[in-house]
Design an enzyme around this catalytic site. Sequence first.
Site, PDB file in Angstrom:
ATOM      1  CG  ASP A 194      37.195  68.100 -89.983  1.00 53.16           C
ATOM      2  OD1 ASP A 194      38.190  68.694 -89.725  1.00 53.16           O
ATOM      3  OD2 ASP A 194      36.298  67.696 -89.451  1.00 53.16           O
ATOM      4  CB  SER A 230      32.861  68.585 -87.655  1.00 51.65           C
ATOM      5  OG  SER A 230      34.179  68.106 -87.523  1.00 51.65           O
ATOM      6  CG  ASP A 278      37.224  67.907 -85.444  1.00 52.89           C
ATOM      7  OD1 ASP A 278      37.118  67.729 -86.445  1.00 52.89           O
ATOM      8  OD2 ASP A 278      36.274  67.704 -84.690  1.00 52.89           O
ATOM      9  CG  ASP A 288      35.733  71.216 -86.776  1.00 58.54           C
ATOM     10  OD1 ASP A 288      36.123  70.273 -87.385  1.00 58.54           O
ATOM     11  OD2 ASP A 288      35.361  70.879 -85.629  1.00 58.54           O
TER      12      ASP A 288
END
Length: 449
Positions: free
Chosen positions: A241, A100, A245, A243
């Site tokens: 960010d 992440s 999410d 990934d």
Amino acid sequence: MGKLFGTDGVRGVANKELTCELAFDLGRAGAYVLTETKQKPKILIGKDTRISCDMLEAALCAGLTSVGADVYLAGVITTPAIAHLVKSHGFDAGIMISASHNPYEFNGIKFFNSQGFKLSDQIEEKIEDIILNKKWDEVPHAQFDAIGRINRVELKKDYQEYLKSTLNAASFKGFKIVIDCANGAASAIAPEVFEDLGAEVVVINNQPDGTNINKNCGSTHLQALQEEVVKNKADFGIAYDGDADRTLFVDEEGNTVDGDKIMLLLAQNLKQQGRLKRNTLVVTVMSNMGLFVAAKELGINLEVTKVGDRYVLEKLLEGGYSIGGEQSGHIILLDYATTGDGILTSLQLTKLIRESGKKLSELGKIMKVYPQVLVNAKVENGKKDLYSKDPVILEAIKKVEEKLNGKGRVLIRPSGTEPLIRVMIEGEDYEEIKKDADNLASLIESRLS
């Protein structure tokens, strides 16, 4: 949280804590626990842009196929895309390889069930039990003809079309938007979606090289985006960010619009449409005091959880609510998604800005932000919980709380994903709370080192 799984899957420094051996074991145990009743489970895997992703993917695939699972590799794609595609395409489970917002040397493995939800504590404990107690005799080895196969699939377009379908044919024509992809998984997805919807897009940090993900860019480092928005005279900027999410915005003047403001704007909009379920927004203890004041004025109820989007999701499902999230930009829109989705959230807020006819700087005045300071104390993972038993640390916290005298608060929180204890103080005087937060963080480091 167990010994392997943190608040967001299994995470650690790649090839040191998160090794190929562990990835192989997670593949074997995960496939078995998640799909015990299936002869030939189908498992979808996605990854972000870290240099270690290919290595961990190979190890995972070996583990999964050895117990007879068929693997489908989606390549570089966002975490929420995997959650959505598992459910929409009928996979038995999904796995995302990503850490992440963490730096590139970290990586992580998180699982999704067939409905696209992150795993419950009970399921994670079952997987841990097999790995840590070496109960491999319970996990079958596939016979020669039943070994799983590895397939490559192109599902990015399906996900992009789904994102656009949530907007009821909204057009972003006339908007100039700067998008910071954090040199991560959003790079190949987000700019295309906004361009398809008619926006003029300026893209930054979309050249991933394996080691530059989240490096001085994305939702944890907004400076480059703020400068580009002002320089390009853009309507606003959007940061993701690694990934994707989570998402944060920057208004046309270069000011940050954080997760608190984003979810309050979206909740107010849902309320006006009669779609804010049970008239409630779910937030965490890290949300700014200003959000609590503004929500009361707007007539929106708040439910407060521990930090971590898994706890936000639990509360959403438990209470039958439709929206919740974190100040960091993890926002779950349960009408559309089973997990935090930065691109989905950014599309919904862009639609709101378009329909309001107002500038984002004006919309951002929805709440007054109380001065808030967050300082990280570096503490080994095994010692993070000791702060709550240390009399010197507890006395120091008490003194700061007495000084704030009800006009602020102190929150000490071990990170669920990194070797850190976060010290957060809110109050009326920024300089004063900054000094107190620095002192507390130093004390925690010295006492627990």
